[in-house]
Design a protein around this motif. Structure first.
Motif, PDB file in Angstrom:
ATOM      1  N   GLN A 109      16.144 -87.634 -28.909  1.00  0.00           N
ATOM      2  CA  GLN A 109      16.543 -88.991 -28.531  1.00  0.00           C
ATOM      3  C   GLN A 109      17.970 -88.983 -28.026  1.00  0.00           C
ATOM      4  O   GLN A 109      18.823 -88.257 -28.541  1.00  0.00           O
ATOM      5  N   LEU A 110      18.201 -89.804 -27.002  1.00  0.00           N
ATOM      6  CA  LEU A 110      19.524 -89.946 -26.408  1.00  0.00           C
ATOM      7  C   LEU A 110      19.941 -91.405 -26.493  1.00  0.00           C
ATOM      8  O   LEU A 110      19.176 -92.283 -26.073  1.00  0.00           O
ATOM      9  N   VAL A 111      21.129 -91.662 -26.991  1.00  0.00           N
ATOM     10  CA  VAL A 111      21.601 -93.038 -27.156  1.00  0.00           C
ATOM     11  C   VAL A 111      22.983 -93.157 -26.540  1.00  0.00           C
ATOM     12  O   VAL A 111      23.939 -92.525 -27.008  1.00  0.00           O
ATOM     13  N   GLU A 112      23.071 -93.975 -25.479  1.00  0.00           N
ATOM     14  CA  GLU A 112      24.343 -94.176 -24.788  1.00  0.00           C
ATOM     15  C   GLU A 112      25.142 -95.306 -25.426  1.00  0.00           C
ATOM     16  O   GLU A 112      24.582 -96.231 -26.006  1.00  0.00           O
ATOM     17  N   SER A 113      26.443 -95.227 -25.257  1.00  0.00           N
ATOM     18  CA  SER A 113      27.336 -96.301 -25.664  1.00  0.00           C
ATOM     19  C   SER A 113      28.612 -96.206 -24.835  1.00  0.00           C
ATOM     20  O   SER A 113      28.834 -95.217 -24.135  1.00  0.00           O
ATOM     21  N   GLY A 114      29.424 -97.257 -24.919  1.00  0.00           N
ATOM     22  CA  GLY A 114      30.719 -97.223 -24.258  1.00  0.00           C
ATOM     23  C   GLY A 114      30.836 -98.033 -22.988  1.00  0.00           C
ATOM     24  O   GLY A 114      31.920 -98.131 -22.408  1.00  0.00           O
TER      25      GLY A 114
END
Length: 115
Positions: free
Chosen positions: A2-7
């Motif tokens: 799983q890949l989770v982006e933020s920012g």
């Protein structure tokens, strides 16, 4: 994986943002990882990539302004974005390539650059 982006967020032209992509496994176990983006009404484009060996690629439109990096200890991919322009406004996606194509994608994080 799983890949989770933020920012992502709203920033004025000329400003900076750093995107993060947290992976559920080692990022350097992939052949490559990358940041793509998609602006409204446009196709998805590759912004920057980094191979398992550390080789980087940048689209001409971001060369000299964006920096892709990875921290294997934190299983996190980063995109430092400097000198942002309104044309950089898009949803940014983290992606991982296990073999020949990017087949793992995050949900995306919105970047909006105001003029």
């Amino acid at each position: 994986v799983q890949l989770v982006e933020s920012g992502g967020g709203l920033v004025q032209a000329g400003g900076s943002l750093r995107l993060s992509c947290a992976a559920s496994g080692s990022i350097f176990s992939f052949n490559a990882m990358a940041w793509h983006r998609q602006a409204p009404g446009k196709g998805r484009e590759l912004v920057a990539s980094i191979s398992g060996g550390g080789t980087t690629y940048y689209a001409d439109s971001v060369k000299g302004r964006f920096i892709i990096s990875g921290d294997n200890a934190k299983n996190t991919l980063y995109l430092q974005m400097n000198s942002l322009k309104p044309d950089d406004t898009a949803k940014y996606y983290c992606a991982a390539k296990r073999l020949f194509t990017y087949d793992r994608w995050g949900q995306g994080t919105q970047v909006t650059v105001s003029s």
